[in-house]
Motif scaffolding. Structure first.
Motif, PDB file in Angstrom:
ATOM      1  N   TYR A   1       1.195  -1.078  -0.014  1.00 22.86           N
ATOM      2  CA  TYR A   1      -0.172  -0.078   0.148  1.00 22.86           C
ATOM      3  C   TYR A   1       1.267   1.484  -0.268  1.00 22.86           C
TER       4      TYR A   1
ATOM      5  N   ALA B   1       4.757   1.591  -1.119  1.00 22.34           N
ATOM      6  CA  ALA B   1       4.837   1.335  -2.249  1.00 22.34           C
ATOM      7  C   ALA B   1       4.912   0.945  -3.608  1.00 22.34           C
ATOM      8  N   TRP B   2       3.732   0.133  -3.979  1.00 19.37           N
ATOM      9  CA  TRP B   2       2.705  -0.214  -5.040  1.00 19.37           C
ATOM     10  C   TRP B   2       1.832   0.586  -6.033  1.00 19.37           C
ATOM     11  N   GLY B   3       0.928   1.458  -4.592  1.00 18.08           N
ATOM     12  CA  GLY B   3      -0.399   1.927  -5.017  1.00 18.08           C
ATOM     13  C   GLY B   3      -1.505   1.496  -4.863  1.00 18.08           C
ATOM     14  N   SER B   4      -1.461   0.208  -4.561  1.00 18.82           N
ATOM     15  CA  SER B   4      -2.295  -0.879  -3.730  1.00 18.82           C
ATOM     16  C   SER B   4      -2.300  -1.839  -2.846  1.00 18.82           C
TER      17      SER B   4
END
Lengths: 279, 461
Positions: free
Chosen positions: A211, A213-216
């Motif tokens: 959440y 680092a990768w946007g989700s």
């Protein structure tokens, strides 16, 4: 080569030795090789811990300080470390040295793969930006505690099958040394519960990390997906045991299927494109 | 008839078989999703025959996790969880709330001798001591006294009957959070070249473009490397501009997203625009040169002369004569355009009388300034991923509850303890029995502990 990797390659042989003594204990039925095996594994664990600390310190000396949990080599080493640690705790709790022959070899294999495979780079590498997170440590530790617990359950399942080949009329000496089926079943169940709890924690810490680092929190990355598949398989195992009362042979078969999924989660997904490319 | 259907419905949707089948189908579907390239990867399946491609598309195999049938599986699993929980909850509630009568004899049948204690003490003293112990360590302590026999009862961990329901409820909470997120949230990307800004993002779904009431400006983008060449840091310096005012300014790094107006911005990737940035030295008379770093359409104003220059073009190789920039310069009176070459010295030597033939190539055309092109650099653009997901707090709550539920389910058990105190003329016989909803080993240990405690308390071995 840096000193810590040299020590770690020695540890590989220490675990090999320990596995041999556990097997001797099982084959001869004498206690003495078992006691030696315990001390060898304990010694190996201590030496490995020291090597891991040295590696950690070394990374700071290189100016890229981070916990030694950041690439395939380090994860394999840590995997072996957790297996031996969990095994020794179990040995101490159940006061029996009969499981070692089926569990310590996994630590040896993991160490050997890390130390001697040309595909596994043992150098200390700096952390790429995606790995620079406080969640790295908690995610890797929980995940590998889960993997190790499932590995132990797998070793117990193998023992269960071996025990199943025992002839009731004249059981061989070797079979006598194997723990009873009920004990194996109960221990394997406890290992699965433990693995399930840590896998759940590993997935949760991983999604908290994703959440930020990768946007989700969930991107259906192959490793994420396979961890979910593994979770579903072990959830099925627990349900069939709780509600249907499945025991013994069926549990052992499912435990082996679950372990195959663990292996694919750990190694297999490297062959699929995804975000977890550093492990 | 109706009740028949209802019975069938309940028995079908509460069955564990359905759960196991669903879990396995979801697992297999998930495997498909990792084997078949999802979303953008369609291109790599060029080997597929047109018929197969059509079939794959029909079953939404290129977007398994958002396909209708995958969502149906999730819906079925949710229904399964709900019906099963509702069906079994009353029984669990019963197990939780019913307190068995303390004077039951069944728990004491076939009691091993190591759970029986005989001591020489006054009956009342023994009973009150045991009762105190139970009150301290157990809940819902009950006592039933008669002349010869006194029964005591205590229990703990009754709550463990709910552990499974807590886990199931938390999974429903997580699914609810996912639904909220997919209905009310969005995910998108924006690529912003250094120095530029945008107020729109390409959404992941349906390739829509979403406009915001604010603008994101990428002031600079930089990459730092370790000495071995591995990337160390990607950093975008961003400004969020609303109503012509900078509302927020700060660096965006991997693992350190920025939240602005409930939208989270992530450093996702970057790219290079060849020859996007020029370093130009401006000299006036014999003063120190003024170095300008410019991207296309950047303007600079010189107060003293009331002059403005604008960089109109940046070319890495203009007409095979090397790097050059086109500058438009103007004062209230003059307006000129001219090219500034990096290799002006060489050009002059190759083409004598260059400035006379081509006044447009004279870097000193705009007096009193003289321009030199030091360098043209590739320019970066930053790739920003953004998402708005109101389901996150719900999913987070579900995750907390699932951990809680797992601990209750696996680490607690409902333990009931019965203690019988019998008056045997000159001594007192104490028997301790118990049941546990699971983990009989721990129950044995606990009974051992109780016996030890009673012995210690009453001072008799």
């Amino acid at each position: 080569m840096i000193i810590n990797t040299v020590i770690l390659s020695w540890v590989t042989f220490i675990y090999f030795l320990s596995a041999i003594f556990y097997t001797l204990k099982m084959v001869t039925g004498r206690n003495f090789p078992g006691i030696i095996a315990t001390y060898i594994s304990l010694f190996g664990l201590i030496v490995q811990t020291i090597a891991l600390i040295l590696r950690w310190i070394e990374s700071y000396r290189l100016g890229i300080g981070h916990a030694p949990l950041s690439n395939l080599y380090e994860s394999l080493i840590f995997f072996a470390w957790v297996i031996v640690l969990l095994y020794l705790i179990i040995e101490w709790r159940i006061k029996s040295r009969n499981l070692g022959a089926f569990i310590i070899p996994f630590a040896f294999i993991s160490m050997a793969y890390a130390s001697f495979s040309p595909d596994v780079k043992s150098r200390i590498q700096p952390l790429i930006p995606a790995l620079q997170s406080n969640w790295l440590i908690s995610h890797v530790i929980t995940s590998f505690l889960g993997y190790a617990a499932f590995t132990i359950a797998f070793g117990l399942a193998l023992m269960y099958f071996l025990k199943g080949r025992e002839k009731s009329t004249s059981p061989g000496f070797f079979f006598k040394m194997l723990p009873g089926k009920d004990i194996l079943d109960e221990l394997s169940y406890q290992s699965i519960v433990m693995g399930f709890i840590f896998l759940t924690l590993g997935i949760i810490t991983g999604s908290v990390w994703a959440y930020s680092a990768w946007g989700s929190y969930w991107s259906w990355d192959p490793k994420e997906t396979w961890s979910l598949i593994t979770w579903l398989i072990y959830a099925t195992i627990l349900h069939s045991r709780f509600v249907r009362g499945w025991r013994g042979r069926r549990m052992a078969i499912m435990s082996i299927i679950g372990f195959a999924s663990v292996l694919f989660t750990y190694f297999g997904v490297n062959y699929l494109p995804g975000l977890h490319s550093y492990f | 008839m109706l009740s028949k259907i209802k019975t069938f419905f309940i028995s079908f949707f509460s069955s564990l078989k359905l759960t196991i089948v669903l879990l396995l189908i979801i697992a297999i579907a998930s495997i498909l999703g990792t084997v078949i390239p999802q979303g953008t990867g369609i291109g790599s399946l060029g080997k597929l025959s047109p018929g197969a491609l059509k079939t794959f598309k029909f079953f939404q195999l290129f977007d398994v996790y958002h396909s209708i049938w995958f969502l149906m599986l999730m819906a079925l699993l949710s229904l399964n969880l709900i019906v099963c929980s509702l069906k079994n909850a009353p029984a669990a509630w019963k197990r939780f709330s019913i307190i068995p009568s303390p004077d039951r004899s069944r728990p004491f049948e076939n009691l091993p001798s190591d759970r029986i204690l005989t001591i020489k003490r006054g009956k009342d003293q023994v009973i009150s001591s045991i009762e105190n112990f139970l009150l301290k360590k157990y809940k819902r302590v009950k006592k039933k006294e008669s002349d010869e026999i006194t029964f005591l009862y205590g229990e703990k961990g009754a709550f463990s009957h709910f552990g499974v329901y807590i886990i199931h409820a938390s999974i429903l909470v997580i699914i609810a959070g996912v639904i909220v997120g997919s209905l009310m949230g969005f995910e998108g990307v924006m690529n912003i070249p250094e120095g530029e800004s945008t107020n729109a993002a390409h959404l992941r779904r349906h390739s829509e473009v979403k406009k915001f009431d604010f603008t994101v400006k990428c002031n600079t983008f930089s990459i730092e490397y370790y000495s071995n060449g591995m990337p160390k840091e990607y950093r975008s310096n961003l400004s969020f501009i609303k109503n012509n005012k900078v509302a927020f300014q700060g660096p965006l790094l991997v693992n350190h997203p920025i939240t602005f107006q409930d939208i989270r911005f992530y450093q996702a990737n970057y790219g290079q625009i060849p020859g996007g940035k020029a370093h130009i030295a401006v000299t006036k008379d014999n003063e120190q040169p003024n170095i300008l770093t410019a991207v296309r359409e950047d303007s600079f104003h010189f107060k003293e002369e009331n002059a403005t220059i604008t960089i109109k073009k940046i070319e890495k190789d203009f007409m095979n004569m090397g790097p050059a920039v086109l500058i438009a310069a103007q004062t209230p009176d003059v307006k000129v355009n001219f090219w500034v070459f990096k290799n002006i010295k060489r050009l002059q030597s190759v083409i004598p009388g260059l400035f006379e033939k081509f006044p447009k190539f004279n870097p000193g055309r705009f007096k009193p300034f003289n321009f030199t092109l030091n360098e043209i650099e590739d320019m970066y653009y930053t790739g920003i991923q953004l998402s708005h997901d109101p389901g996150v707090p719900i999913v987070a709550a579900g995750s907390f509850i699932i951990i809680f539920g797992i601990f209750i389910t696996f680490f607690s058990s409902h333990r009931k303890i019965w203690i019988r105190v019998q008056d045997m003329e000159d001594k007192i016989k104490i028997s301790v029995a118990g049941t546990s909803s699971k983990d009989p080993v721990a129950l044995q240990r606990e009974i051992g502990y109780i016996l030890k405690n009673i012995k210690n308390e009453l001072g008799e071995a």
